[in-house]
Design a protein around this motif. Structure first.
Motif, PDB file in Angstrom:
ATOM      1  N   THR A 116       0.848  -1.195   0.000  1.00  0.00           N
ATOM      2  CA  THR A 116       0.000   0.000   0.000  1.00  0.00           C
ATOM      3  C   THR A 116       0.881   1.243   0.000  1.00  0.00           C
ATOM      4  O   THR A 116       1.816   1.343   0.792  1.00  0.00           O
ATOM      5  CB  THR A 116      -0.921   0.023   1.240  1.00  0.00           C
ATOM      6  N   ILE A 117       0.571   2.174  -0.881  1.00  0.00           N
ATOM      7  CA  ILE A 117       1.273   3.461  -0.941  1.00  0.00           C
ATOM      8  C   ILE A 117       0.248   4.559  -0.667  1.00  0.00           C
ATOM      9  O   ILE A 117      -0.838   4.557  -1.243  1.00  0.00           O
ATOM     10  CB  ILE A 117       1.926   3.685  -2.321  1.00  0.00           C
ATOM     11  N   THR A 118       0.606   5.482   0.232  1.00  0.00           N
ATOM     12  CA  THR A 118      -0.272   6.605   0.576  1.00  0.00           C
ATOM     13  C   THR A 118       0.478   7.909   0.338  1.00  0.00           C
ATOM     14  O   THR A 118       1.605   8.077   0.804  1.00  0.00           O
ATOM     15  CB  THR A 118      -0.730   6.520   2.044  1.00  0.00           C
ATOM     16  N   VAL A 119      -0.173   8.813  -0.385  1.00  0.00           N
ATOM     17  CA  VAL A 119       0.411  10.111  -0.709  1.00  0.00           C
ATOM     18  C   VAL A 119      -0.528  11.195  -0.190  1.00  0.00           C
ATOM     19  O   VAL A 119      -1.725  11.178  -0.471  1.00  0.00           O
ATOM     20  CB  VAL A 119       0.597  10.265  -2.239  1.00  0.00           C
ATOM     21  N   ASN A 120       0.008  12.125   0.581  1.00  0.00           N
ATOM     22  CA  ASN A 120      -0.760  13.274   1.039  1.00  0.00           C
ATOM     23  C   ASN A 120      -0.513  14.416   0.057  1.00  0.00           C
ATOM     24  O   ASN A 120       0.637  14.725  -0.255  1.00  0.00           O
ATOM     25  CB  ASN A 120      -0.333  13.681   2.454  1.00  0.00           C
ATOM     26  N   VAL A 121      -1.597  15.023  -0.438  1.00  0.00           N
ATOM     27  CA  VAL A 121      -1.487  16.065  -1.463  1.00  0.00           C
ATOM     28  C   VAL A 121      -2.192  17.328  -0.997  1.00  0.00           C
ATOM     29  O   VAL A 121      -3.305  17.277  -0.473  1.00  0.00           O
ATOM     30  CB  VAL A 121      -2.121  15.596  -2.797  1.00  0.00           C
ATOM     31  N   LYS A 122      -1.527  18.453  -1.214  1.00  0.00           N
ATOM     32  CA  LYS A 122      -2.144  19.763  -0.987  1.00  0.00           C
ATOM     33  C   LYS A 122      -2.174  20.476  -2.331  1.00  0.00           C
ATOM     34  O   LYS A 122      -1.145  20.615  -3.002  1.00  0.00           O
ATOM     35  CB  LYS A 122      -1.335  20.576   0.023  1.00  0.00           C
ATOM     36  N   TYR A 123      -3.381  20.889  -2.731  1.00  0.00           N
ATOM     37  CA  TYR A 123      -3.572  21.585  -4.001  1.00  0.00           C
ATOM     38  C   TYR A 123      -4.131  22.965  -3.703  1.00  0.00           C
ATOM     39  O   TYR A 123      -5.173  23.091  -3.068  1.00  0.00           O
ATOM     40  CB  TYR A 123      -4.526  20.802  -4.903  1.00  0.00           C
ATOM     41  N   VAL A 124      -3.411  23.992  -4.151  1.00  0.00           N
ATOM     42  CA  VAL A 124      -3.832  25.375  -3.951  1.00  0.00           C
ATOM     43  C   VAL A 124      -4.015  26.009  -5.325  1.00  0.00           C
ATOM     44  O   VAL A 124      -3.074  26.111  -6.102  1.00  0.00           O
ATOM     45  CB  VAL A 124      -2.808  26.172  -3.119  1.00  0.00           C
ATOM     46  N   ASN A 125      -5.251  26.417  -5.613  1.00  0.00           N
ATOM     47  CA  ASN A 125      -5.605  27.029  -6.884  1.00  0.00           C
ATOM     48  C   ASN A 125      -5.890  28.504  -6.622  1.00  0.00           C
ATOM     49  O   ASN A 125      -6.892  28.840  -5.997  1.00  0.00           O
ATOM     50  CB  ASN A 125      -6.843  26.318  -7.468  1.00  0.00           C
ATOM     51  N   ASP A 126      -4.999  29.368  -7.074  1.00  0.00           N
ATOM     52  CA  ASP A 126      -5.156  30.808  -6.826  1.00  0.00           C
ATOM     53  C   ASP A 126      -6.258  31.432  -7.664  1.00  0.00           C
ATOM     54  O   ASP A 126      -6.730  32.517  -7.351  1.00  0.00           O
ATOM     55  CB  ASP A 126      -3.836  31.538  -7.093  1.00  0.00           C
ATOM     56  N   ILE A 127      -6.693  30.765  -8.721  1.00  0.00           N
ATOM     57  CA  ILE A 127      -7.749  31.287  -9.587  1.00  0.00           C
ATOM     58  C   ILE A 127      -9.126  30.993  -9.000  1.00  0.00           C
ATOM     59  O   ILE A 127     -10.016  31.839  -9.017  1.00  0.00           O
ATOM     60  CB  ILE A 127      -7.637  30.689 -11.009  1.00  0.00           C
ATOM     61  N   ASP A 128      -9.314  29.789  -8.483  1.00  0.00           N
ATOM     62  CA  ASP A 128     -10.603  29.382  -7.908  1.00  0.00           C
ATOM     63  C   ASP A 128     -10.343  28.661  -6.587  1.00  0.00           C
ATOM     64  O   ASP A 128     -10.075  27.462  -6.563  1.00  0.00           O
ATOM     65  CB  ASP A 128     -11.355  28.472  -8.883  1.00  0.00           C
ATOM     66  N   LYS A 129     -10.420  29.404  -5.502  1.00  0.00           N
ATOM     67  CA  LYS A 129     -10.098  28.879  -4.163  1.00  0.00           C
ATOM     68  C   LYS A 129     -11.022  27.734  -3.740  1.00  0.00           C
ATOM     69  O   LYS A 129     -10.666  26.943  -2.882  1.00  0.00           O
ATOM     70  CB  LYS A 129     -10.171  30.003  -3.122  1.00  0.00           C
ATOM     71  N   LYS A 130     -12.211  27.616  -4.341  1.00  0.00           N
ATOM     72  CA  LYS A 130     -13.128  26.522  -3.994  1.00  0.00           C
ATOM     73  C   LYS A 130     -12.546  25.162  -4.376  1.00  0.00           C
ATOM     74  O   LYS A 130     -12.990  24.138  -3.868  1.00  0.00           O
ATOM     75  CB  LYS A 130     -14.488  26.697  -4.683  1.00  0.00           C
TER      76      LYS A 130
END
Length: 174
Positions: A116-130
């Motif tokens: 099992t591989i687990t990846v934590n991801v943070k995605y920040v979209n400056d155009i559409d914060k939603k």
């Protein structure tokens, strides 16, 4: 005549919806805000208790490759309209099925195991914060026997699945 008019109406409605939402929609389900042109994909550090040395580079490059092949976004270093960062937080091998041994003193052995591989991801979209998110993604592959001879093949099987999950969350709103 009626079919052509109906088809034209449907196409016109789809175009109007796209314009009114100010998003660039594609038929493959990808939804990218109109102003989103660049993305910075940072290096995914391996913070898992067990470290496979090539995994950080493999995860980072798999995400970049998916973005390049499925979108028109430019991948930049530093400032971008969006940033994707994260780390590998899990790399584990555990039993899925066990088989009894022939002696009373020997413990059962794994007849099938799971990587099992687990990846934590943070995605920040400056155009559409939603569209911003921080989430963990896990995928696995089952195998029999020793991990050593199968590890690279299993990782190569898991990476496209995890990459697809990350991509869909960021760009297909899934």
């Amino acid at each position: 005549m009626f079919k052509a008019r109906a088809l034209f109406s449907i196409v016109a409605i789809v175009i109007l919806c796209c314009i009114s939402q100010s998003c660039a929609y594609r038929l493959d389900g990808i939804s990218i805000p109109a102003g989103l042109k660049t993305i910075n994909v940072e290096y995914f550090e391996n913070n898992a208790p067990y470290v496979l040395t090539s995994l950080s580079q493999s995860v980072t490059e798999a995400i970049k490759t998916r973005i390049r092949s499925q979108t028109s976004l430019s991948i930049v270093r530093g400032e971008g309209n969006a940033t994707m960062s994260g780390s590998i937080v899990g790399y584990s091998i555990g039993p899925v099925a066990v088989q009894a041994t022939n002696t009373n003193t020997a413990p059962p052995i794994a007849s099938k195991s799971r990587l099992t591989i687990t990846v934590n991801v943070k995605y920040v979209n400056d155009i559409d914060k939603k569209l911003n998110f921080e989430q963990s993604f896990s995928r696995w592959a089952d195998f029999s026997g020793d991990i050593g001879s199968q590890e690279q093949k299993l990782v190569a099987q898991i990476l496209p699945e995890i990459t697809e999950d990350i991509f869909n969350k960021a760009f297909a709103n899934w």
